[in-house]
Scaffold this motif. Structure first.
Motif: not given
Length: 280
Positions: A74-82, A145-148, A192-195, A138-141
């Motif tokens: 999942v590529y999140n925050k897609c609204d902030l990307a091209e 993740k929590s928003s998802i 849920d997991t930590p970044g 899972v994912g980097m910090p």
């Protein structure tokens, strides 16, 4: 204001930076170990990445622990990307691997329902094997993740937040011991997991990208260098909106010109006109 790159003199062709920013506290090492231990009870892995830095937000450690499970990238925050980058990423996944990839904006619930449906369909197709489905995120910090998780819960069971969110990385510090229900019928649970940061980022500019998008604590990075890198990127993409926003006479490739204008705009100047640094 309309400006072209030809009006901006001496844009640096490359950004040189040789300091690697590493941040891998103990709770991340522990979290990665527990993620691996819990894998036998997980049915679907949702690996969240940041759409703004699609390559730099990949943690290959997740490849090692999650390659035996069904995985949704999942590529999140897609609204902030091209938006154009979505076709490039999608085609790359189609060419090199058979991998589900989604582009989401969890704050606006965009494409989150698809994640729920993928998990729910496992139970619908084989209810004896999957009386319920457990999903681990899972994912980097600070990739969201929590928003998802909160978006899935909001859409699936119409309830409020189940995971803490914040602008700083490291809000979630441990793998949850409890599951979060996000769908009633069929039943879908989340963990849920930590970044988890990459233990070592070999490319200094890659570490700058992670720091710039909030994946590394501010005090561990050189904020002025990060601002300089952002300025360089904006100039190379001919994105000169900062000129009007901060009342500059024109585009600049000098961060020492930009920062005083930004500080003045946000009220971060001492009376003497000096920049007010954090903690001063």
């Amino acid at each position: 204001m309309t400006t072209t790159t030809s009006s901006l003199l001496n844009i640096r062709p490359n950004f040189f930076y040789d300091k690697v920013i590493n941040w891998f506290p103990g709770h991340m090492a522990k979290g990665l170990r527990i993620i691996s231990e819990k894998m036998s009870s997980i049915d679907v892995i949702v690996e969240a990445r940041d759409a703004r830095i699609p390559i730099s937000s990949i943690n290959k450690k997740f490849e090692e622990v999650a390659n035996v499970k069904e995985r949704i990238i999942v590529y999140n925050k897609c609204d902030l990307a091209e938006e154009s980058s979505q076709d490039i990423i999608t085609k790359a996944f189609e060419k090199y691997r058979n991998q589900k990839v989604l582009f989401t904006n969890a704050n606006m619930d965009r494409n989150i329902k698809t994640i729920i449906n993928i998990a729910a369909n496992k139970a619908r197709e084989n209810p004896q094997k999957y009386p319920f489905v457990t999903v681990m995120v899972v994912g980097m910090p600070n990739v969201g993740k929590s928003s998802i998780i909160n978006s899935m819960r909001r859409l699936g069971v119409h309830r409020g937040k189940a995971a803490r969110t914040g602008a700083n990385p490291g809000i979630t510090r441990a793998v949850s011991n409890t599951t979060i229900k996000v769908l009633e019928n069929p039943t879908v649970y989340l963990i849920d997991t930590p970044g988890v940061m990459i233990p070592h980022i070999p490319d200094p500019v890659c570490s700058l990208k992670v720091a710039l998008t909030g994946g590394i604590m501010d005090h561990l990075s050189d904020e002025e260098v990060i601002a300089d890198y952002l300025l360089w990127r904006l100039n190379n993409f001919s994105n000169f909106g900062y000129v009007e926003k901060f009342k500059l006479p024109g585009p600049t490739d000098d961060v020492n010109v930009l920062l005083p204008a930004v500080s003045k705009r946000i009220g971060a100047l001492h009376k003497q006109g000096c920049l007010r640094l954090s903690g001063t």
